[in-house]
Design a protein around this motif. Structure first.
Motif, PDB file in Angstrom:
ATOM      1  N   ASP A  40      -7.170  72.893  41.607  1.00  0.00           N
ATOM      2  CA  ASP A  40      -7.985  74.098  41.387  1.00  0.00           C
ATOM      3  C   ASP A  40      -7.375  75.033  40.342  1.00  0.00           C
ATOM      4  O   ASP A  40      -7.430  76.264  40.480  1.00  0.00           O
ATOM      5  N   ASP A  41      -6.752  74.452  39.327  1.00  0.00           N
ATOM      6  CA  ASP A  41      -6.210  75.227  38.187  1.00  0.00           C
ATOM      7  C   ASP A  41      -5.131  76.225  38.598  1.00  0.00           C
ATOM      8  O   ASP A  41      -4.985  77.287  37.993  1.00  0.00           O
ATOM      9  N   LEU A  42      -4.360  75.915  39.615  1.00  0.00           N
ATOM     10  CA  LEU A  42      -3.256  76.777  40.030  1.00  0.00           C
ATOM     11  C   LEU A  42      -1.935  76.204  39.541  1.00  0.00           C
ATOM     12  O   LEU A  42      -1.775  74.981  39.421  1.00  0.00           O
ATOM     13  N   HIS A  53       2.758  82.455  41.433  1.00  0.00           N
ATOM     14  CA  HIS A  53       1.593  81.582  41.398  1.00  0.00           C
ATOM     15  C   HIS A  53       0.503  82.252  40.574  1.00  0.00           C
ATOM     16  O   HIS A  53       0.264  83.450  40.704  1.00  0.00           O
ATOM     17  N   ALA A  54      -0.157  81.456  39.739  1.00  0.00           N
ATOM     18  CA  ALA A  54      -1.190  82.013  38.871  1.00  0.00           C
ATOM     19  C   ALA A  54      -2.281  80.975  38.629  1.00  0.00           C
ATOM     20  O   ALA A  54      -2.071  79.759  38.775  1.00  0.00           O
ATOM     21  N   LYS A  55      -3.448  81.476  38.254  1.00  0.00           N
ATOM     22  CA  LYS A  55      -4.579  80.614  37.911  1.00  0.00           C
ATOM     23  C   LYS A  55      -4.563  80.371  36.402  1.00  0.00           C
ATOM     24  O   LYS A  55      -4.390  81.302  35.620  1.00  0.00           O
ATOM     25  N   HIS A  57      -6.566  78.075  33.216  1.00  0.00           N
ATOM     26  CA  HIS A  57      -7.630  77.177  32.776  1.00  0.00           C
ATOM     27  C   HIS A  57      -7.153  76.440  31.523  1.00  0.00           C
ATOM     28  O   HIS A  57      -7.634  76.681  30.413  1.00  0.00           O
ATOM     29  N   ASN A  73      -8.229  89.948  36.751  1.00  0.00           N
ATOM     30  CA  ASN A  73      -8.660  89.223  37.942  1.00  0.00           C
ATOM     31  C   ASN A  73      -8.212  90.033  39.155  1.00  0.00           C
ATOM     32  O   ASN A  73      -7.011  90.217  39.364  1.00  0.00           O
ATOM     33  N   GLU A  78      -4.130  85.802  36.896  1.00  0.00           N
ATOM     34  CA  GLU A  78      -4.759  84.787  36.061  1.00  0.00           C
ATOM     35  C   GLU A  78      -4.188  84.885  34.650  1.00  0.00           C
ATOM     36  O   GLU A  78      -4.002  85.977  34.113  1.00  0.00           O
TER      37      GLU A  78
END
Length: 540
Positions: A40-42, A53-55, A57, A73, A78
């Motif tokens: 999930d793009d983490l 921890h970050a998101k 893409h 975000n 993010e």
């Protein structure tokens, strides 16, 4: 000599408290590495000494480093790859990752940010990369603009780093304050020099006189304050005593201390007319004190062999009250009172004191401290450029100290303070850094903390004392190069242990580390060969 930034480095090298403050804001950029990728793009990102921890893409590789930018975000951090990476695409249009801080091209990033490719800017970018500092593009531009006219780039970068790490506004006022704090000139020397410059001003206003009197009370002008009081008391013996023998003894003693008959007559006339010898008239005394430093210091220490027995007895009568009123550094309560008095006199608590003042008297007293007096003199007085610059630097330094005194790293709080202190006839700076977790009341937990003291003493010279407290168990390291200092420390160990027990602390160990080892920890301590040490300045 150890300065603030090196003292902070010493703390961080062996930090007892691993938690670090990290606040990321939209628009900030930083150089970090990919530690682990999740569905999930983490991703788990390494930023300096912190993992988060970050998101993301983007298709990235583990153990590679990239330039990231924080995007808005509300739910979680993010990130996106900063546009600079687009300058390094491979033929298949994939991002070519930056493998290490030494391999990235600072000039390309500067160009992308619209900043000049200068040595100062490249060092700024390198620092941001090496230390994993998150900063906005606007912040980089502000820092770059400020760095242009700084002669000491190393010092300027350290000031910039502190501002970034503590999430302070990146403006010239704050940067200048931190730059002033990290000067190599000791605070005590700065105060003494400014006091001397004010004395040289031909026509002093009332505000300048207030500032000079405050400086004199704070620094005691090395041994001058004691010397002035001693001389004033000897002058009283000339004019007030009924004993002709004491008059002659006092007059002979003052001649030996360097006063001419004309100078004594002028000072006697002031006393005879019941005028108080104010600072302006003290110039005569201070001039003699400076010109006859050795003789007067010997007199204060009772080491002048040319004095007669009557002169020595008269000196004893004069000096005894001075010794009784001087600071007792072996008494913890007295030391605490002196620290609080010095802290307040410097104006380090100025804004807070104004905020919580309960009456007009408290407000007036607060306005007589160093910081507001400096502001008043700088805004109201016509000053020479030289004196104005010195006063402005001192004001910025005090403001910088206030910022240092409130540094926090998440649940860990750090308090750093530097104050000028007088040890008999020796003036020096004492730097203290407290570091520890905050208790329920917001203060540092006294059961789990670390205290580092640094002082340059008259006999044993540069000394750093590192105190670790874990569950009220105390371990101490003393860094110094004085031969056989460990023998003296062992003799004082029982007394130290006994006094700590009274405070419900248990001394586990105390170790003296020679200067060569301390240099490896704090590389600004310069090794000096001390041929002899004839005294000890503090009781451990």
């Amino acid at each position: 000599m150890i300065d603030f930034q090196n003292l902070q480095s010493f703390i961080s090298n062996e930090n007892l408290f691993k938690s670090q403050k990290l606040t990321l804001k939209p628009g900030q950029i930083f150089y970090g590495g990919i530690v682990k990728l999740y569905p999930d793009d983490l991703a788990l990102i390494q930023l300096g000494g912190v993992k988060l921890h970050a998101k993301l893409h983007a298709a990235l590789d583990i153990n590679m480093k990239y330039w990231f930018q924080v995007v808005p975000n509300e739910n979680m951090i993010e990130l996106k790859i900063i546009e600079h990476s687009q300058l390094n695409k491979t033929n298949n249009n994939q991002v070519n990752p930056i493998l290490s801080p030494t391999q990235f091209d600072a000039s390309q990033l500067l160009k992308q940010l619209g900043l000049a490719t200068t040595s100062e800017n490249e060092q700024l970018i390198s620092m941001v990369v090496k230390d994993g500092l998150p900063i906005t593009k606007d912040g980089l531009k502000q820092a770059s603009e400020w760095l242009k006219d700084k002669t000491d780039i190393k010092r300027a970068l350290i000031a910039t780093k502190f501002v970034i790490q503590n999430d302070l506004p990146m403006n010239h006022n704050i940067l200048n304050s931190m730059y002033a704090v990290y000067t190599k000139e000791s605070l005590s020397s700065s105060l003494v020099n400014i006091f001397a410059d004010i004395l040289d001003v031909p026509q002093k206003t009332s505000t300048m006189m207030q500032l000079a009197n405050l400086l004199q009370s704070v620094i005691l002008v090395k041994h001058q304050d004691e010397a002035v009081k001693m001389i004033q008391d000897l002058l009283k013996f000339i004019t007030k005593t009924e004993s002709n023998a004491e008059q002659k003894t006092a007059q002979g003693l003052l001649h030996k201390l360097g006063f001419t008959s004309a100078e004594l007559n002028e000072l006697k006339s002031l006393i005879n007319s019941n005028e108080r010898i104010i600072l302006e008239k003290n110039a005569i005394i201070l001039k003699v004190v400076e010109n006859n430093n050795t003789a007067i210091k010997q007199a204060l220490l009772h080491h002048n062999e040319i004095l007669t027995e009557d002169e020595i007895n008269l000196l004893n009568k004069t000096i005894q009250p001075l010794n009784e009123s001087s600071a007792n550094w072996g008494n913890g309560k007295v030391v605490l009172r002196n620290f609080i008095q010095l802290f307040n006199s410097l104006g380090l608590n100025y804004e807070r004191s104004l905020l919580f003042a309960e009456n007009k008297q408290e407000i007036e007293a607060n306005l007589q401290t160093l910081k507001p007096l400096l502001m008043k003199v700088l805004s109201d007085e016509v000053l020479t450029p030289h004196l104005k610059d010195k006063l402005d630097q001192l004001l910025q330094r005090i403001t910088g100290q206030q910022l240092l005194f409130s540094s926090e790293q998440g649940p860990v709080q750090q308090l750093i303070m530097q104050i000028p202190i007088q040890l008999q006839h020796f003036m020096t700076d004492l730097t203290i850094q407290w570091s520890g977790r905050r208790g329920k009341n917001g203060d540092i937990d006294p059961d789990f903390c670390r205290i580092v003291f640094y002082i340059d003493l008259a006999h044993i010279k540069e000394t750093l004392v590192d105190v670790h407290v874990q569950n009220r168990i105390v371990n101490i390291r003393v860094y110094n190069e004085t031969p056989q200092l460990d023998i003296l420390v062992k003799k004082l160990m029982f007394s130290l242990k006994e006094n700590l027990n009274k405070l419900n602390y248990h001394l586990s160990s105390i170790k003296v580390v020679d200067q060569q080892q301390s240099v490896r920890k704090v590389n600004s301590i310069q090794t000096k060969n001390i041929s002899s040490a004839n005294g000890v300045d503090f009781r451990v």
